[in-house]
Design an enzyme around this catalytic site. Structure first.
Site, PDB file in Angstrom:
ATOM      1  N   ASP A   1      15.014   7.839  -1.739  1.00 52.15           N
ATOM      2  CA  ASP A   1      16.393   8.338  -1.844  1.00 52.15           C
ATOM      3  C   ASP A   1      17.233   7.525  -2.831  1.00 52.15           C
ATOM      4  OD1 ASP A   1      15.714  10.169   0.072  1.00 52.15           O
ATOM      5  OD2 ASP A   1      16.724   9.144   1.717  1.00 52.15           O
TER       6      ASP A   1
ATOM      7  N   CYS B   1      17.004  19.696   0.303  1.00 54.26           N
ATOM      8  CA  CYS B   1      16.798  19.486  -1.134  1.00 54.26           C
ATOM      9  C   CYS B   1      15.414  19.933  -1.584  1.00 54.26           C
ATOM     10  CB  CYS B   1      16.988  18.011  -1.448  1.00 54.26           C
ATOM     11  SG  CYS B   1      18.693  17.496  -1.222  1.00 54.26           S
TER      12      CYS B   1
ATOM     13  N   ARG C   1       7.262  19.509   0.719  1.00 48.65           N
ATOM     14  CA  ARG C   1       7.866  19.238   2.034  1.00 48.65           C
ATOM     15  C   ARG C   1       7.272  20.074   3.187  1.00 48.65           C
ATOM     16  NH1 ARG C   1      14.175  17.763   1.468  1.00 48.65           N
ATOM     17  NH2 ARG C   1      13.548  16.133   2.897  1.00 48.65           N
ATOM     18  N   PRO C   2       5.951  19.982   3.393  1.00 47.11           N
ATOM     19  CA  PRO C   2       5.349  20.711   4.522  1.00 47.11           C
ATOM     20  C   PRO C   2       5.749  20.077   5.857  1.00 47.11           C
ATOM     21  CG  PRO C   2       3.722  19.257   3.535  1.00 47.11           C
ATOM     22  CD  PRO C   2       4.975  19.146   2.680  1.00 47.11           C
ATOM     23  N   ILE C   3       5.528  20.809   6.969  1.00 45.14           N
ATOM     24  CA  ILE C   3       5.820  20.210   8.291  1.00 45.14           C
ATOM     25  C   ILE C   3       4.581  20.250   9.194  1.00 45.14           C
ATOM     26  CG2 ILE C   3       8.308  20.682   8.164  1.00 45.14           C
ATOM     27  CD1 ILE C   3       7.756  22.886  10.317  1.00 45.14           C
TER      28      ILE C   3
ATOM     29  N   ARG D   1      18.101  20.363   5.995  1.00 46.85           N
ATOM     30  CA  ARG D   1      16.705  20.013   6.252  1.00 46.85           C
ATOM     31  C   ARG D   1      16.497  19.675   7.739  1.00 46.85           C
ATOM     32  NH1 ARG D   1      11.968  21.000   4.270  1.00 46.85           N
ATOM     33  NH2 ARG D   1      10.478  19.540   5.090  1.00 46.85           N
TER      34      ARG D   1
ATOM     35  N   ARG E   1      26.778  17.075   0.856  1.00 48.31           N
ATOM     36  CA  ARG E   1      25.856  17.141   1.987  1.00 48.31           C
ATOM     37  C   ARG E   1      25.581  15.751   2.535  1.00 48.31           C
ATOM     38  NH1 ARG E   1      20.866  19.557   0.483  1.00 48.31           N
ATOM     39  NH2 ARG E   1      20.413  18.469   2.382  1.00 48.31           N
TER      40      ARG E   1
HETATM   41  N1  EPU Z   1       4.796  15.281   4.729  1.00 49.66           N
HETATM   42  C1  EPU Z   1       3.673  16.029   4.983  1.00 49.66           C
HETATM   43  N2  EPU Z   1       3.608  16.726   6.172  1.00 49.66           N
HETATM   44  C2  EPU Z   1       4.599  16.698   7.087  1.00 49.66           C
HETATM   45  C3  EPU Z   1       5.747  15.927   6.820  1.00 49.66           C
HETATM   46  C4  EPU Z   1       5.813  15.214   5.630  1.00 49.66           C
HETATM   47  O1  EPU Z   1       2.761  16.084   4.175  1.00 49.66           O
HETATM   48  O2  EPU Z   1       4.473  17.338   8.123  1.00 49.66           O
HETATM   49  C5  EPU Z   1       4.885  14.516   3.478  1.00 49.66           C
HETATM   50  C6  EPU Z   1       6.051  14.978   2.597  1.00 49.66           C
HETATM   51  O3  EPU Z   1       5.701  16.051   1.766  1.00 49.66           O
HETATM   52  C7  EPU Z   1       6.359  13.720   1.817  1.00 49.66           C
HETATM   53  C8  EPU Z   1       6.055  12.601   2.798  1.00 49.66           C
HETATM   54  O4  EPU Z   1       5.198  13.180   3.802  1.00 49.66           O
HETATM   55  O5  EPU Z   1       5.495  13.597   0.719  1.00 49.66           O
HETATM   56  C9  EPU Z   1       7.256  11.996   3.473  1.00 49.66           C
HETATM   57  O6  EPU Z   1       8.079  13.006   4.048  1.00 49.66           O
HETATM   58  P1  EPU Z   1       9.018  12.719   5.305  1.00 49.66           P
HETATM   59  O7  EPU Z   1       8.598  13.612   6.400  1.00 49.66           O
HETATM   60  O8  EPU Z   1       9.059  11.252   5.562  1.00 49.66           O
HETATM   61  O9  EPU Z   1      10.439  13.169   4.770  1.00 49.66           O
HETATM   62  P2  EPU Z   1      11.510  14.063   5.487  1.00 49.66           P
HETATM   63  O10 EPU Z   1      11.530  13.771   6.942  1.00 49.66           O
HETATM   64  O11 EPU Z   1      11.363  15.475   5.034  1.00 49.66           O
HETATM   65  C10 EPU Z   1      13.422  12.288   5.348  1.00 49.66           C
HETATM   66  C11 EPU Z   1      14.825  12.283   4.851  1.00 49.66           C
HETATM   67  C12 EPU Z   1      14.820  12.335   3.340  1.00 49.66           C
HETATM   68  C13 EPU Z   1      14.050  11.126   2.808  1.00 49.66           C
HETATM   69  C14 EPU Z   1      12.645  11.103   3.421  1.00 49.66           C
HETATM   70  C15 EPU Z   1      11.860   9.863   3.031  1.00 49.66           C
HETATM   71  C16 EPU Z   1      16.098  13.375   6.573  1.00 49.66           C
HETATM   72  C17 EPU Z   1      16.799  14.597   7.027  1.00 49.66           C
HETATM   73  N3  EPU Z   1      15.514  13.441   5.392  1.00 49.66           N
HETATM   74  O12 EPU Z   1      12.850  13.501   4.868  1.00 49.66           O
HETATM   75  O13 EPU Z   1      16.169  12.250   2.932  1.00 49.66           O
HETATM   76  O14 EPU Z   1      13.939  11.226   1.410  1.00 49.66           O
HETATM   77  O15 EPU Z   1      12.741  11.145   4.846  1.00 49.66           O
HETATM   78  O16 EPU Z   1      12.534   8.724   3.421  1.00 49.66           O
HETATM   79  O17 EPU Z   1      16.082  12.367   7.258  1.00 49.66           O
HETATM   80  C18 EPU Z   1      17.926  12.554   1.451  1.00 49.66           C
HETATM   81  O18 EPU Z   1      18.630  11.947   2.279  1.00 49.66           O
HETATM   82  O19 EPU Z   1      18.321  12.834   0.287  1.00 49.66           O
HETATM   83  C19 EPU Z   1      16.603  12.944   1.837  1.00 49.66           C
HETATM   84  C20 EPU Z   1      15.898  13.844   1.165  1.00 49.66           C
END
Ligand code: EPU
Length: 420
Positions: free
Chosen positions: A306, A118, A123-125, A94, A398
């Site tokens: 998590d 995962c 998970r949009p960006i 990711r 992972r």
């Molecule tokens: N979201 C949006 N737009 C975006 C980014 C996020 O709508 O541009 C939404 C997501 O869909 C979600 C929420 O915002 O509903 C939170 O997402 P976030 O961006 O915080 O999550 P992430 O950066 O994709 C990281 C961790 C995850 C952990 C989450 C929440 C990493 C590599 N991943 O993911 O870790 O669950 O933050 O704390 O740091 C794991 O370790 O198993 C794992 C999935």
């Protein structure tokens, strides 16, 4: 080579164990070295698949990486001239999307495919891209590839519509080298955000406010080398705490940061588990029956998504009815369907699960669908009577360093074998 994990459950975990460095910090700090104008050395990195993938990616960009697992990683970013991450590498983890922010900061140009990781929801960006756009970056997505380019990165105000860990980190990375000041509003506050800020500052960056919802970053032209040790893994600590409680054991977890565990500790205490802590250790033991509790996942300092998965495994044998509300990732309850094969009584409705505690789980063949689902199945297997076969255990690798040997050192009967 396909493998499965075999757990013969019901042994109480007892003894002492040391937690590894944080996965979600490591995967941000390693790409951040690309912002440096000198070599950096990182310590306390967990030896996990995500870290190994990043080593390959940095080398493919031309960086010189010396990695001695369990000791240090030295990265000399100076020879790195690449700015493109191929499809296969982008899909390996990711956090490959942090190469966007890091390469933008380094050279103003990044091409990265949509990341893997995962499958726990959409998970949009969009928020990452919105943040980059505010800094003057032009972004284009085509054929699954994100191209981000900036003639000059310019500090700006970034307002996130949702609290996003990844978006906050990506904008911090790009902003560290932008011209002027960036202010991130509605920033994530997770411990790894603070750790990344500390690492950036140790290279001479000017990041203030990390750990609050407003982060200010004054961009710098030159960042120097640094030696840095990442913080302990909050989620591994929590998984071990839950496993100790689940087996009615008595475990001391060393090398952790108890303040990061407050949401979980509060819930375990509510269940009737005994939890005590000192400076960098937590002791978890269970004497009586566990009571059901309700869990609602939230951004830090709320209950972490998590840990929802391993925690819900624990709740399958708590006395009474527990309600789980997953508010961050809508598809993060699939592990409960697997644990139902082991005798758990669970009803799933959208992003909510109702768990009616049963006295005992029984070993069964089950399959990991993602990293923390794997951790949940390990917890369930440790609790169950008989043998649990966990398929696709590579998901667990992972994010957890040497999970089997750590659990074995506490008395668990757990091993892995190749499947014909
Ligand atoms: N979201 C949006 N737009 C975006 C980014 C996020 O709508 O541009 C939404 C997501 O869909 C979600 C929420 O915002 O509903 C939170 O997402 P976030 O961006 O915080 O999550 P992430 O950066 O994709 C990281 C961790 C995850 C952990 C989450 C929440 C990493 C590599 N991943 O993911 O870790 O669950 O933050 O704390 O740091 C794991 O370790 O198993 C794992 C999935």
């Amino acid at each position: 080579m396909k493998e499965r994990m075999l757990i013969t459950g019901s042994n109480p975990l007892e003894g002492e164990v040391r937690v590894s460095g944080g996965k979600n910090t490591a995967v941000a700090v390693i790409p951040a070295v690309l912002l440096s104008d000198e070599p950096c050395t990182i310590e306390n990195l967990p030896d996990i698949e995500d870290v190994r993938a990043l080593v390959d990616i940095l080398r493919s960009l031309g960086a010189k990486v010396t990695y001695v697992p369990g000791e240090f990683m030295t990265i000399d970013p100076r020879p790195a001239e690449g700015f493109q991450i191929g499809y296969r590498d982008s899909q390996r983890l990711r956090a490959s999307y942090y190469l966007l922010g890091a390469l933008l900061g380094r050279c103003g140009h990044a091409e990265v495919y949509f990341p893997g990781g995962c499958e726990i929801g959409a998970r949009p960006i969009d928020q990452h891209l919105k943040g980059f756009n505010a800094l003057g970056v032009e972004t284009e997505t085509h054929g699954g590839k994100i191209t981000a380019m900036a003639k000059e990165l310019t500090g700006s105000d970034v307002f996130f519509d949702v609290v996003t860990v990844g978006g906050t980190i990506n904008v911090m990375l790009a902003a560290a080298k932008a011209k002027g000041t960036t202010i991130i509003y509605n920033a994530a506050k997770e411990p790894h955000i603070v750790d990344l800020a500390n690492f950036l500052n140790s290279m001479g960056a000017k990041v203030k406010g990390a750990g609050t919802d407003v982060i200010r970053i004054r961009g710098q032209q030159y960042l120097h080398g640094a030696n840095y040790a990442v913080i302990p893994d909050q989620i591994e600590t929590g998984t071990l705490m839950i496993a100790a409680a689940a087996t009615r054991g008595d475990v001391v977890i060393h090398g952790c940061i108890p303040q990061h565990m407050e949401a979980l500790t509060a819930k375990l205490l509510e269940m009737g588990v005994k939890v005590s802590d000192s400076d960098d250790a937590i002791r978890v033991r269970t004497l009586g029956a566990h009571r059901a509790v309700n869990i609602k996942t939230q951004v830090y300092p709320g209950f972490p998504t998590d840990l929802q998965q391993p925690m819900s495994a624990l709740l399958t044998t708590a006395r009474g009815t527990s309600i789980i509300q997953e508010t961050i990732f809508e598809q993060r309850l699939k592990h409960l369907n697997e644990i139902a094969r082991m005798g758990a009584r669970v009803r799933i409705m959208d992003s909510m699960a109702i768990i009616e505690g049963v006295p005992q789980l029984y070993g069964a063949p089950v399959t990991c669908t993602d990293l923390r689902a794997g951790a949940a199945l390990v917890v369930a297997g440790l609790m169950a009577k008989g043998v649990t076969e966990i398929y696709q255990p590579e998901y667990i690798d992972r994010g957890y360093e040497q999970i089997e040997s750590k659990l074995r050192s506490l008395g668990a009967d757990i091993r892995r074998e190749v499947v014909e």
